[in-house]
Design a protein around this motif. Sequence first.
Motif, PDB file in Angstrom:
ATOM      1  N   GLU A 166       0.857  -1.180   0.000  1.00 17.48           N
ATOM      2  CA  GLU A 166       0.000   0.000   0.000  1.00 17.48           C
ATOM      3  C   GLU A 166       0.893   1.229   0.000  1.00 17.48           C
ATOM      4  O   GLU A 166       2.092   1.129   0.285  1.00 17.48           O
ATOM      5  N   PRO A 167       0.343   2.408  -0.313  1.00 21.04           N
ATOM      6  CA  PRO A 167       1.194   3.606  -0.384  1.00 21.04           C
ATOM      7  C   PRO A 167       2.018   3.843   0.873  1.00 21.04           C
ATOM      8  O   PRO A 167       3.180   4.248   0.791  1.00 21.04           O
ATOM      9  N   LYS A 194      -4.303  -0.793  -3.119  1.00 21.36           N
ATOM     10  CA  LYS A 194      -3.038  -1.506  -3.169  1.00 21.36           C
ATOM     11  C   LYS A 194      -2.236  -0.973  -4.353  1.00 21.36           C
ATOM     12  O   LYS A 194      -2.798  -0.627  -5.402  1.00 21.36           O
ATOM     13  N   ILE A 195      -0.912  -0.942  -4.195  1.00 24.09           N
ATOM     14  CA  ILE A 195      -0.061  -0.453  -5.280  1.00 24.09           C
ATOM     15  C   ILE A 195       0.978  -1.516  -5.650  1.00 24.09           C
ATOM     16  O   ILE A 195       1.206  -2.470  -4.920  1.00 24.09           O
ATOM     17  N   PHE A 196       1.596  -1.313  -6.814  1.00 24.72           N
ATOM     18  CA  PHE A 196       2.631  -2.212  -7.341  1.00 24.72           C
ATOM     19  C   PHE A 196       2.107  -3.641  -7.507  1.00 24.72           C
ATOM     20  O   PHE A 196       2.797  -4.603  -7.170  1.00 24.72           O
ATOM     21  N   THR A 264       2.143  -3.070 -14.017  1.00 27.70           N
ATOM     22  CA  THR A 264       2.249  -2.881 -12.573  1.00 27.70           C
ATOM     23  C   THR A 264       1.161  -1.902 -12.167  1.00 27.70           C
ATOM     24  O   THR A 264       1.237  -0.714 -12.505  1.00 27.70           O
ATOM     25  N   CYS A 265       0.170  -2.399 -11.452  1.00 29.57           N
ATOM     26  CA  CYS A 265      -1.094  -1.677 -11.313  1.00 29.57           C
ATOM     27  C   CYS A 265      -1.314  -1.095  -9.919  1.00 29.57           C
ATOM     28  O   CYS A 265      -0.872  -1.646  -8.914  1.00 29.57           O
ATOM     29  N   THR A 266      -2.045   0.009  -9.899  1.00 30.33           N
ATOM     30  CA  THR A 266      -2.670   0.499  -8.671  1.00 30.33           C
ATOM     31  C   THR A 266      -4.098  -0.034  -8.663  1.00 30.33           C
ATOM     32  O   THR A 266      -4.852   0.177  -9.614  1.00 30.33           O
TER      33      THR A 266
END
Length: 573
Positions: A166-167, A194-196, A264-266
């Motif tokens: 997460e960030p 969620k990131i990456f 690579t998604c957020t």
Amino acid sequence: MTTYRAPLDDILFAARLAAGASAFEAGGILADLGDGLLEATLNEAAKFAEERLASCYRDGDRIGAIFADGAVTTPPGWKEAYAEWVKGGWNALKADPAYGGLGLPRLLNAACTEIWQGANAAFAICPLLSQSAMEALERAASEELKKTYLAKMVRGEWGATMNLTEPQAGSDLALTRVKARPQADGSYRLFGQKIFITYGEHDLTENIVHLVLARLPDAPPGTQGISLFLAPKFIADSQGRFTRRNDLRCAGIEHKLGIRGSPTCTMAYGDGDGAVAYLVGEENKGLATMFAMMNDARLAVGLQGVGIAERATQQALAYARERLQGRTPESDAPAPILAHPDVKRMALTMTAQTHAARAICYETAASLDRARRQRDPARASEAQRRADLLTPVAKAFSTDIGHEVASLGVQIFGGIGYIEETGAAQVMRDARIAPIYEGTNGIQAIDLVTRKLQRTGSALAREIEDMRAIAAEARFDGASALVDAVADFERTSRFMLKAAPALALAGATPYLRLFALARGGTLLAKGAAQGEARRIAIARFFARNLAVASSGLAREAMEGGAAVIEAEAALHA
């Protein structure tokens, strides 16, 4: 640009060495790979990788994944390649036969993984994550979830992701904030970001199964309050067909240094009523379940490092044999640059490091097979402890080597290697992420000194004993350097087991590299004992040119910690 060719002779040699010849005989733990099945399967894997995956490698970088209107389009040729991957049954190699898998050994899957990654790492990371997710579901999901999801995942019709970061919570999962609200029907609703998230959205599969770490309303703080949930992109409609879009979406993709074909998604969960999700395992014990997936993925990412290193080595050697530049003391005629000692040193470093990393990864995979297939519970437990001990070394060393070897590849190409047309730059860019994701290599070193050394019991002592025996029996010139490396590793291991926590953490990374040099060097020596001139030359080079770093690494691990801890003044302007 030199295209990738699967190094089948080296792969088969490393696999047989790791398993032992008797493993493939009738009654052996890998008897299902006997009668030529191992060779036949790897030949087919190589053919598919070279003809289909390698052919769309450059477009993955040049064009990349494209995000528009919430959807991700993969590079040209990838959908067709994935469809052939599924048709070939490659996704099912090690999966549970109860859900359509083939149940074949981890060692075979490891060898195939290296081939996929060498051919096209950005493509191959997608099925890598799906296979790791299947591992987690096989271990911890309810029978209802397994029945609903696993068969389609095994067939490759549905993909999967791992949603941890997460960030505000990168490697520190205690800071996880995504919320899970229980529902009357036993399901949950997820809210947060969620990131990456690798392949969080794409067009290769009909559905995407997200495994998400989140917190329940009454969860205790820290990592003890994290649960694992399954949240599919599409959920079942009233007819049981997965046509309803879940309340989750890809909010964007990252613009990256490498593996650009891999989106690579957020990921956003719960813009409306919340993303429908289902608990995997027990409440507040999701991190332990996720580690089943992560450990599987860590070995696979180590193999990604091996595959990338192999590709970089092939490219550099082909160029160095053809490029005429300068003259040697033996001749006034223009010589291939490989004839120059310094270029030869770089090429040998690339080769020896790649072989050592492969050997460590295959030993880890073979230990996992023994843990799962050994009938004697005590021996099975011993094998699992060894696999646990080796996993952080396999992941960290092999991915570091992938990056180091790719960088040497650019150096051998010289100025033209810095230009995109040669392909050397792409390989180096692709290699850079592997030491970072699936747990940074610093975290792997911390895991090794704070958990694995303490929890694997006698596995470390047995590993040292095996290394010592191999080094003592090695007969090639320079083998004494391996004896010294093993002694340095043994001495430093005793220090790490007793060191104050801060000193152990400060020395963890050089200690892991020391472990890899001692283990990798002795495995190469074990292979050299079979008498093949090429393998003797590789083992000798590793011993005399790379393993000799052991004394410095030992001193750094044991004596350098104080200079790290007490160096605050150096970090202020």
